[in-house]
Design a protein around this motif. Sequence first.
Motif, PDB file in Angstrom:
ATOM      1  N   PRO A  91       0.827  -1.208   0.000  1.00  0.00           N
ATOM      2  CA  PRO A  91       0.000   0.000   0.000  1.00  0.00           C
ATOM      3  C   PRO A  91       0.866   1.265   0.000  1.00  0.00           C
ATOM      4  O   PRO A  91       1.889   1.312   0.668  1.00  0.00           O
ATOM      5  CB  PRO A  91      -0.795  -0.092   1.299  1.00  0.00           C
ATOM      6  CG  PRO A  91      -0.631  -1.481   1.778  1.00  0.00           C
ATOM      7  CD  PRO A  91       0.644  -1.998   1.203  1.00  0.00           C
ATOM      8  N   GLU A  92       0.448   2.229  -0.764  1.00  0.00           N
ATOM      9  CA  GLU A  92       1.186   3.487  -0.868  1.00  0.00           C
ATOM     10  C   GLU A  92       1.265   4.163   0.497  1.00  0.00           C
ATOM     11  O   GLU A  92       0.263   4.314   1.192  1.00  0.00           O
ATOM     12  CB  GLU A  92       0.496   4.402  -1.877  1.00  0.00           C
ATOM     13  CG  GLU A  92       1.335   5.604  -2.251  1.00  0.00           C
ATOM     14  CD  GLU A  92       0.712   6.395  -3.371  1.00  0.00           C
ATOM     15  OE1 GLU A  92       0.779   7.621  -3.301  1.00  0.00           O
ATOM     16  OE2 GLU A  92       0.163   5.771  -4.297  1.00  0.00           O
ATOM     17  N   GLY A  93       2.467   4.544   0.897  1.00  0.00           N
ATOM     18  CA  GLY A  93       2.671   5.246   2.157  1.00  0.00           C
ATOM     19  C   GLY A  93       2.699   4.342   3.378  1.00  0.00           C
ATOM     20  O   GLY A  93       2.737   4.823   4.500  1.00  0.00           O
ATOM     21  N   GLU A  94       2.648   3.034   3.191  1.00  0.00           N
ATOM     22  CA  GLU A  94       2.663   2.091   4.303  1.00  0.00           C
ATOM     23  C   GLU A  94       3.767   1.060   4.086  1.00  0.00           C
ATOM     24  O   GLU A  94       4.241   0.847   2.985  1.00  0.00           O
ATOM     25  CB  GLU A  94       1.317   1.369   4.412  1.00  0.00           C
ATOM     26  CG  GLU A  94       0.149   2.272   4.742  1.00  0.00           C
ATOM     27  CD  GLU A  94      -1.151   1.490   4.859  1.00  0.00           C
ATOM     28  OE1 GLU A  94      -1.106   0.307   5.230  1.00  0.00           O
ATOM     29  OE2 GLU A  94      -2.197   2.074   4.555  1.00  0.00           O
ATOM     30  N   GLU A  95       4.148   0.398   5.181  1.00  0.00           N
ATOM     31  CA  GLU A  95       5.125  -0.684   5.082  1.00  0.00           C
ATOM     32  C   GLU A  95       4.404  -2.018   5.009  1.00  0.00           C
ATOM     33  O   GLU A  95       3.284  -2.150   5.477  1.00  0.00           O
ATOM     34  CB  GLU A  95       6.052  -0.665   6.302  1.00  0.00           C
ATOM     35  CG  GLU A  95       7.035   0.474   6.293  1.00  0.00           C
ATOM     36  CD  GLU A  95       8.047   0.358   7.421  1.00  0.00           C
ATOM     37  OE1 GLU A  95       8.338  -0.765   7.865  1.00  0.00           O
ATOM     38  OE2 GLU A  95       8.525   1.405   7.853  1.00  0.00           O
ATOM     39  N   GLY A  96       5.065  -3.027   4.449  1.00  0.00           N
ATOM     40  CA  GLY A  96       4.486  -4.365   4.383  1.00  0.00           C
ATOM     41  C   GLY A  96       3.556  -4.535   3.201  1.00  0.00           C
ATOM     42  O   GLY A  96       3.380  -3.642   2.386  1.00  0.00           O
ATOM     43  N   MET A  97       2.983  -5.715   3.146  1.00  0.00           N
ATOM     44  CA  MET A  97       2.090  -6.060   2.044  1.00  0.00           C
ATOM     45  C   MET A  97       0.649  -6.123   2.548  1.00  0.00           C
ATOM     46  O   MET A  97       0.400  -6.398   3.715  1.00  0.00           O
ATOM     47  CB  MET A  97       2.460  -7.427   1.465  1.00  0.00           C
ATOM     48  CG  MET A  97       3.854  -7.487   0.877  1.00  0.00           C
ATOM     49  SD  MET A  97       4.035  -6.481  -0.594  1.00  0.00           S
ATOM     50  CE  MET A  97       3.343  -7.557  -1.796  1.00  0.00           C
ATOM     51  N   ALA A  98      -0.284  -5.888   1.649  1.00  0.00           N
ATOM     52  CA  ALA A  98      -1.705  -5.984   1.975  1.00  0.00           C
ATOM     53  C   ALA A  98      -2.363  -6.890   0.944  1.00  0.00           C
ATOM     54  O   ALA A  98      -1.910  -6.992  -0.196  1.00  0.00           O
ATOM     55  CB  ALA A  98      -2.365  -4.611   1.961  1.00  0.00           C
ATOM     56  N   LEU A  99      -3.422  -7.542   1.342  1.00  0.00           N
ATOM     57  CA  LEU A  99      -4.174  -8.425   0.459  1.00  0.00           C
ATOM     58  C   LEU A  99      -5.425  -7.686  -0.001  1.00  0.00           C
ATOM     59  O   LEU A  99      -6.207  -7.201   0.814  1.00  0.00           O
ATOM     60  CB  LEU A  99      -4.552  -9.708   1.208  1.00  0.00           C
ATOM     61  CG  LEU A  99      -5.096 -10.869   0.404  1.00  0.00           C
ATOM     62  CD1 LEU A  99      -4.121 -11.305  -0.683  1.00  0.00           C
ATOM     63  CD2 LEU A  99      -5.378 -12.046   1.328  1.00  0.00           C
ATOM     64  N   TYR A 100      -5.600  -7.580  -1.325  1.00  0.00           N
ATOM     65  CA  TYR A 100      -6.736  -6.880  -1.909  1.00  0.00           C
ATOM     66  C   TYR A 100      -7.663  -7.891  -2.572  1.00  0.00           C
ATOM     67  O   TYR A 100      -7.207  -8.850  -3.194  1.00  0.00           O
ATOM     68  CB  TYR A 100      -6.258  -5.868  -2.959  1.00  0.00           C
ATOM     69  CG  TYR A 100      -5.500  -4.724  -2.345  1.00  0.00           C
ATOM     70  CD1 TYR A 100      -6.152  -3.559  -1.981  1.00  0.00           C
ATOM     71  CD2 TYR A 100      -4.135  -4.815  -2.123  1.00  0.00           C
ATOM     72  CE1 TYR A 100      -5.459  -2.500  -1.407  1.00  0.00           C
ATOM     73  CE2 TYR A 100      -3.439  -3.774  -1.555  1.00  0.00           C
ATOM     74  CZ  TYR A 100      -4.104  -2.619  -1.198  1.00  0.00           C
ATOM     75  OH  TYR A 100      -3.410  -1.582  -0.629  1.00  0.00           O
ATOM     76  N   PHE A 101      -8.975  -7.674  -2.444  1.00  0.00           N
ATOM     77  CA  PHE A 101      -9.991  -8.545  -3.026  1.00  0.00           C
ATOM     78  C   PHE A 101     -10.883  -7.720  -3.947  1.00  0.00           C
ATOM     79  O   PHE A 101     -11.149  -6.547  -3.688  1.00  0.00           O
ATOM     80  CB  PHE A 101     -10.872  -9.160  -1.936  1.00  0.00           C
ATOM     81  CG  PHE A 101     -10.157 -10.111  -1.030  1.00  0.00           C
ATOM     82  CD1 PHE A 101     -10.055 -11.458  -1.362  1.00  0.00           C
ATOM     83  CD2 PHE A 101      -9.585  -9.667   0.147  1.00  0.00           C
ATOM     84  CE1 PHE A 101      -9.393 -12.335  -0.522  1.00  0.00           C
ATOM     85  CE2 PHE A 101      -8.920 -10.542   0.986  1.00  0.00           C
ATOM     86  CZ  PHE A 101      -8.821 -11.872   0.655  1.00  0.00           C
ATOM     87  N   VAL A 102     -11.396  -8.363  -5.012  1.00  0.00           N
ATOM     88  CA  VAL A 102     -12.374  -7.760  -5.908  1.00  0.00           C
ATOM     89  C   VAL A 102     -13.477  -8.800  -6.126  1.00  0.00           C
ATOM     90  O   VAL A 102     -13.200  -9.934  -6.522  1.00  0.00           O
ATOM     91  CB  VAL A 102     -11.761  -7.345  -7.258  1.00  0.00           C
ATOM     92  CG1 VAL A 102     -12.823  -6.733  -8.166  1.00  0.00           C
ATOM     93  CG2 VAL A 102     -10.601  -6.388  -7.056  1.00  0.00           C
ATOM     94  N   CYS A 103     -14.713  -8.419  -5.859  1.00  0.00           N
ATOM     95  CA  CYS A 103     -15.861  -9.315  -5.999  1.00  0.00           C
ATOM     96  C   CYS A 103     -16.001  -9.780  -7.447  1.00  0.00           C
ATOM     97  O   CYS A 103     -15.855  -8.988  -8.376  1.00  0.00           O
ATOM     98  CB  CYS A 103     -17.131  -8.592  -5.550  1.00  0.00           C
ATOM     99  SG  CYS A 103     -18.625  -9.591  -5.724  1.00  0.00           S
ATOM    100  N   CYS A 104     -16.288 -11.070  -7.636  1.00  0.00           N
ATOM    101  CA  CYS A 104     -16.427 -11.645  -8.982  1.00  0.00           C
ATOM    102  C   CYS A 104     -17.825 -11.482  -9.569  1.00  0.00           C
ATOM    103  O   CYS A 104     -18.058 -11.854 -10.722  1.00  0.00           O
ATOM    104  CB  CYS A 104     -16.060 -13.126  -8.958  1.00  0.00           C
ATOM    105  SG  CYS A 104     -14.293 -13.399  -8.814  1.00  0.00           S
ATOM    106  N   ASN A 105     -18.763 -10.940  -8.795  1.00  0.00           N
ATOM    107  CA  ASN A 105     -20.096 -10.689  -9.320  1.00  0.00           C
ATOM    108  C   ASN A 105     -19.992  -9.537 -10.323  1.00  0.00           C
ATOM    109  O   ASN A 105     -19.640  -8.422  -9.943  1.00  0.00           O
ATOM    110  CB  ASN A 105     -21.047 -10.333  -8.175  1.00  0.00           C
ATOM    111  CG  ASN A 105     -22.466 -10.071  -8.637  1.00  0.00           C
ATOM    112  OD1 ASN A 105     -22.736  -9.959  -9.825  1.00  0.00           O
ATOM    113  ND2 ASN A 105     -23.370  -9.960  -7.684  1.00  0.00           N
ATOM    114  N   PRO A 106     -20.291  -9.768 -11.615  1.00  0.00           N
ATOM    115  CA  PRO A 106     -20.120  -8.733 -12.636  1.00  0.00           C
ATOM    116  C   PRO A 106     -20.930  -7.460 -12.368  1.00  0.00           C
ATOM    117  O   PRO A 106     -20.532  -6.377 -12.774  1.00  0.00           O
ATOM    118  CB  PRO A 106     -20.577  -9.392 -13.921  1.00  0.00           C
ATOM    119  CG  PRO A 106     -20.711 -10.831 -13.642  1.00  0.00           C
ATOM    120  CD  PRO A 106     -20.801 -11.011 -12.166  1.00  0.00           C
TER     121      PRO A 106
END
Length: 114
Positions: A91-106
Amino acid sequence: MSTLKFCRDCNNILYPKEDKERKILLYACGICSHQEEADDNIVYRYEINHSVGDNSHVLHDIAADHTLPRTKSVRCSVCNHPEAVFFKANPEGEEGMALYFVCCNPSCGHRWRD
């Protein structure tokens, strides 16, 4: 970088093919019998060159991207759909990694961060 490959015998496009016995990737012609060993194991690469904090690069149809992994272990908080694509990013401006999700419902496309 992966580029299109063409048959040296008949000039038709070569398609990726797995040699299960030798456990290697081949490129094979669909017209003649020509096959050649691949230089690397990359068949397709999709690169996103934007910062994660900027959501403008997360397209509405990202759920249709077959290069991203999918999970059925989360539910969308907006539409309750049981499947989402996900990716890790810094994430911009943060340390480490983040997990991002996007819903598959069109019809939803909701995005969230774990």
